[in-house]
Design an enzyme around this catalytic site. Structure first.
Site, PDB file in Angstrom:
ATOM      1  CB  SER A 109      14.803  -4.730  -3.409  1.00 34.41           C
ATOM      2  OG  SER A 109      14.109  -3.500  -3.409  1.00 34.41           O
ATOM      3  NE  ARG A 115      -0.579  -0.299  -2.744  1.00 34.43           N
ATOM      4  CZ  ARG A 115      -1.342  -0.380  -3.822  1.00 34.43           C
ATOM      5  NH1 ARG A 115      -0.882  -0.059  -5.011  1.00 34.43           N
ATOM      6  NH2 ARG A 115      -2.581  -0.758  -3.727  1.00 34.43           N
ATOM      7  N   GLY A 174       8.035  -8.266   1.019  1.00 32.99           N
ATOM      8  CA  GLY A 174       8.274  -6.828   1.048  1.00 32.99           C
ATOM      9  C   GLY A 174       8.146  -6.166  -0.324  1.00 32.99           C
ATOM     10  CG  HIS A 175       9.346  -2.088  -0.529  1.00 33.98           C
ATOM     11  ND1 HIS A 175       9.572  -2.278   0.811  1.00 33.98           N
ATOM     12  CD2 HIS A 175      10.412  -1.391  -0.979  1.00 33.98           C
ATOM     13  CE1 HIS A 175      10.711  -1.715   1.147  1.00 33.98           C
ATOM     14  NE2 HIS A 175      11.248  -1.177   0.084  1.00 33.98           N
ATOM     15  CG  ASN A 176      10.589  -2.187  -4.858  1.00 33.94           C
ATOM     16  OD1 ASN A 176       9.536  -1.805  -5.369  1.00 33.94           O
ATOM     17  ND2 ASN A 176      11.422  -1.376  -4.265  1.00 33.94           N
TER      18      ASN A 176
END
Lengths: 363, 363, 363
Positions: free
Chosen positions: C278, C237, C258-260
Site C-alpha cells: 500500500s 497483486r 508489495g500488494h496495493n
C-alpha cells in the site's frame, strides 16, 4: 462468481439487512464499487465514499444506518480486517488447472501422483516423487527425485522442489520459489579470512582464502503444513539433517533461508528477509522486511524484529528488536533520540568549553 | 549408497580403528545417528551425545577412546570442518539425469551438445549454443543463442543463461539463477535527478527525470571455472564488454551483480549481496549477507565486508569493513561504542552545564 | 551486424568525418577495439587509449583531431552518455524467436495471440489470455488466465505473468520475474504481536499471533507502457484493486513490490529495493539499491532515496533521503558528521569534567 448477500452472511456468520437476495461478484473499494460489487466501508471515512461509487450493497460496521447511505442491503461485520480474510476467501479464484496430467507435463513412471491431483503444462515430476491428493502444480513446476508435495498444496508456476524435499499439506508456494538448493558452505584448510578478521580485526597473510573446499548438503528441507512461501524465495537444504519450516509459517517474496536453519511454527517473514545458516527462529516470530539474522543466532518465540534490522546475537522470547546491529527497542529508540540531539549536544559542549576557557584566566 | 569405514578412510587419507568393514549410508549428528550412520563427533560435547543415538561407528578427533564410547569402529579426522568437505562429497547424490537428451527437451539443430552431456526435460538450448562434456542441465534450463556451458557443469532447474554468455568448467548453478539479463542503465538527455541530488542536495526543476533513454547491453557475461552461483541470483551483462566472475568464486542465493562488474577469483558473496554497476571486487574478497557495494567502487583483494555493510568508496586490499556507510572495522567499532555511551555522555554534559551555571553566580 | 559510419551518423543525427563508408560491427572500449569496431573515446583519457587498440574509426567529442589520433574516420557526438543510448540501440541483438508458435509451446485454444507474435519453446499461455502484436515470449514464459501482454513487449525466459495481470505495450521483462503473485497479508483475530510491539514496546500475552488468517488477493497487477522489470523481481497483486506500475517506470533485478502499491510514471527502482504493501511512490522517484519503503508510506514525485535507505514516513515531493531510518539529506549528513566526531566530543567532555572536578575544591 456470483454470491448473494445471504450466502456471504451465512459463510461469515454475519448479520444481514435489506435485500439479502442481491448478488455481488466481488468486494470493492466504496468509491470504485459498481452495482454488482459489495462495497467495503468499515469506518466513517469509507462510508462517506459510498456516494462516489455505485454500490447497491455494502459491508458496514455493526449498527450503521444502511438506508441513510442509500443502500439496498448490507452486511454487518464485527472485526473488519479479520472479516476481510473470510470475505476474500469466498471470492478467490485459484488457477484453473484440470484434474489429471496435462499432455505437455512429464511424470516419471516411478512417481506417485494422486488421482485427483492437477498437473499443469511443462511440469516435471522426477523418479520416486509423490504428489498428494488434491494438490495442484500450475505450470513449469519441478519436483525432484523422491520429493513429496502434501495433500491440497498449490505450487505456482516455476516452483523448484529439490530432491527428497518434503512439503506438508495445504502449502501455497508462489512462482519461482526454490525449496532445496544446496547450502552455501565452504571451508579453508586452515582458519581463513573471516575468522582472522573477527578475531584480530585484520586479514593475516596466512589467513587468506587461497582454497575453498565445498561442504555438500546431504540433508533436504522439511516444510510443515499450512505454510506459504513467497515468489522467488529460497530455502537451502541442511548439511546432514533437514532445514525445517514449522507449521503455519508464512514467508513473503525473495526471502532467503540458509542451510540447517529451523524456523518455528506460525512465523511471518516479510519480503527480502535473510536468515543465515544454522539460525533458530522460535514460534510466532515476526521478521520485518529486509531484516537479517546472522548464522547460529537464536531468536526466542513471539519476538518481533523491525524492518531492516540486523540480528547478530541471541534474543530471548518476546524480544522487540530494532536497528543494525539490532538492540532491544527501548535501548534502540533512546540511542536514536540521543543521536538526533547530537549536533545540539556538541554545541553545548563547545559553549561550555568556551566558557571554561574564558573563565579560566579570570577565575 | 553404502561405503565401508575402510573406503572412507582411504578416500580422506584418515586413520581407522576397529571393524573397518562396517558399512554406513550417510554421516549424521551423533544424537540422531542410527546403526547404519557414521556419527560425527568432533569434540567432547558431541562425543557425549553419542549415547543418545544408535551409531555403531563415528568420526572422532585424533586420539579419542572409541571403545569407551561403546563404538565398534572409528575414523580419526585431524581438521574436522575441513574433513567434512571430503566426507560429504563421498555421500553426495547429484540429480539423476540420464546421459543424452530427454525426449521433452528442445535443442536447436545448430547447437553443439557433447555426447555425454545430460539434458533433462523441458530444457531449451538455442541456436549456436554449446554444452560441454559431462555437463548436466537438470530441467527447465534455458541456454541462449551462442552461449556456452563448460565441461562438467551442473545447471539446476530453471537456470537462465542468456545469449552469448560463457560459463566455465565445473560450474554449479542453482535453481532459477539468471546469468545475462540486461544491465540497468538509463540516461537523461541532460544531468538528472540523481546527479542534482548528489551535487546540490536538491532535485532542481531542470534536473527532473522527464525522459529516460535506455543504454542497451551489448556485452555478455563471462563466468570462470569452478564457480558456484546460488538460487535466484542474477548477473547482468556488460554494456560493451562482458561482466566477469573469476575462477573459483562462490555466490550464495539472491545475489545481484550489476553490469560491467568484475568479481575476482576465489571470492565468497553471501546471500542477498548487491554489487552495483562497474564495481571491481578483488580476489578472495568476502562480502557478508545483504551487504551492498556502490557503482564504480573498487574493493581490494582479501578484504572482508561485514553483513549488511554498505561500501560507498574504494577500499585497499585486506580491508575489514563494517556498517553503512562502511568504515574500517576499528573505526566502526569505536563509533559504535561511543554511540552506545551517548545517553551517558549527554547526562554528563547536562550535569556539567548545571554545575557551571550554578557555579557561575556564586563563583 | 555491420553498419557504416554514415549509417550510424544518420541514425544518431551526428557529424561524420573521414571515410564514412567504413563498416563496424560493434562499439568497443578504445583499448580493446579491433579494426572492425567503433572505438568510444569521449574524453582525453579515452582518446589516449586509442593507441593501445586497433580501431580504424572512433566516436569522439566534437572538435577532436581524428587524423592526429591515427584514425581513418570519426563520428562526433555532443552528449556522450546520452549518445550511447542511441548507439547501443543500433547494435542491439534481441532474442531470435521466429514469428508464430514454437511446436513445443502450449497455447490454450481460447487465448488470443497476435499473428505476428513470437512464442518460444515451452511457453504456456492459459485460457483467455491475450498476446499483443509483435510481442515476444522467449521461452518457458507463463501467461495466466485472462492476462494480457501489450504490443511489442518482450518477455524473457521464465517470466511468470499471473491471472488477469495486464502488461502494457513495449514492456521488457527480464528472466524469472514474477508479476502477480498473491500479496502477503495475514490477520490475527484480535490485535497481534506487531501492533502490540508498536504501541507498547512489548509483545503482550494476549497479542501473541496464535492464528493467522489469510487475506486473499482478488486484485491483479496493471503495468503501464514502456516499463522494464528486472530479473527475479516480484510484483504482488492488490487485495481488491490492482497494484499499479506507471508508464515508463524501470525496475532493476530482485525488486519487491508489495500488494496495493502504486508506483508512478518514470520511476527508477534499483536492484533489491523493497516497497511494502500500500505504499505510494510518486512520478519520477529514484530508489537506490537495497532501499526499503514501509507499508502505507507516500513518497512525493521527483524524490531521490539513497541506496540502503529505509523510508518509514511520508516524504514530500523532491525529497532527498538518506539512511535508515531515512532523513532529509542535510540532516542525515550532519548527524553522520556529528557521529564521526563523537569520540573526540567524548574526549572533550572528559577533559572538561576533569578540569571542573579539579577546579571545584580550589574554586
Amino acid at each position: 462468481m456470483r454470491l448473494t448477500l445471504a450466502q456471504i452472511a451465512r459463510a461469515l456468520d454475519a448479520e444481514v439487512a435489506g435485500d439479502a437476495a442481491i448478488e455481488v461478484t466481488r468486494p470493492a473499494h466504496p468509491a470504485e464499487a459498481g452495482p454488482e460489487d459489495l462495497a467495503l466501508a468499515f469506518d466513517a471515512r469509507h462510508m462517506a465514499l459510498l456516494a462516489r461509487g455505485a454500490a447497491r450493497v455494502a459491508a458496514l460496521p455493526v449498527g450503521a444506518d444502511w438506508r441513510a447511505l442509500g443502500l439496498e442491503g448490507a452486511l454487518f461485520l464485527g472485526r473488519p480486517r479479520h472479516a476481510l480474510a473470510g470475505l476474500t476467501a469466498r471470492f478467490d479464484r485459484p488457477p484453473a488447472i484440470p484434474v489429471g496430467r496435462h499432455p505437455a507435463a512429464w511424470v516419471h513412471e516411478s512417481a506417485e501422483v494422486a488421482p485427483d491431483a492437477r498437473i499443469g503444462p511443462f511440469c516435471a515430476v522426477h523418479a520416486g516423487a509423490r504428489i498428494g491428493a488434491g494438490a495442484t502444480l500450475v505450470d513449469h513446476v519441478s519436483v525432484g527425485e523422491a520429493a513429496s508435495v502434501g495433500d491440497g498444496s498449490l505450487l505456482h508456476a516455476g516452483v523448484r522442489v529439490g530432491a527428497r524435499v518434503r512439503i506438508g499439506a495445504r502449502a501455497i508456494i508462489h512462482p519461482n520459489a526454490v525449496i532445496g538448493a544446496d547450502g552455501f558452505s565452504f571451508v579453508t584448510p586452515t582458519p581463513g579470512a573471516v575468522e582472522s578478521a573477527k578475531t584480530t580485526g585484520r586479514v593475516d597473510d596466512a589467513a587468506r582464502n587461497m582454497t575453498l573446499a565445498r561442504i555438500h548438503s546431504l540433508g533436504a528441507v522439511t516444510v510443515g503444513d499450512d505454510v506459504e512461501i513467497g515468489a522467488g524465495s529460497c530455502i537451502d537444504r541442511g548439511t546432514l539433517a533437514d532445514t525445517r519450516i514449522g507449521d503455519g509459517t508464512k514467508l513473503d517474496n525473495l526471502v532467503q533461508i540458509g542451510h540447517n536453519v529451523r524456523v518455528g511454527a506460525g512465523c511471518m517473514l516479510c519480503a527480502q528477509v535473510g536468515v543465515a545458516g544454522s539460525a533458530i527462529i522460535g514460534d510466532r516470530v515476526v521478521l520485518g522486511g529486509q531484516a537479517g539474522v546472522a548464522d547460529h543466532v537464536k531468536i526466542g518465540a513471539d519476538s518481533v524484529v523491525a524492518a531492516k534490522a540486523g540480528v547478530g546475537s541471541n534474543a530471548p522470547p518476546r524480544s522487540v528488536l530494532l536497528g543494525a546491529p539490532a538492540l532491544p527497542r527501548d535501548e534502540a529508540l533512546s540511542l536514536m533520540m540521543a543521536t538526533r540531539r547530537l549536533p545540539r549536544l556538541a554545541e553545548t559542549v563547545r559553549s561550555l568549553k568556551k566558557r571554561l576557557s574564558g573563565a579560566g584566566p579570570t577565575g
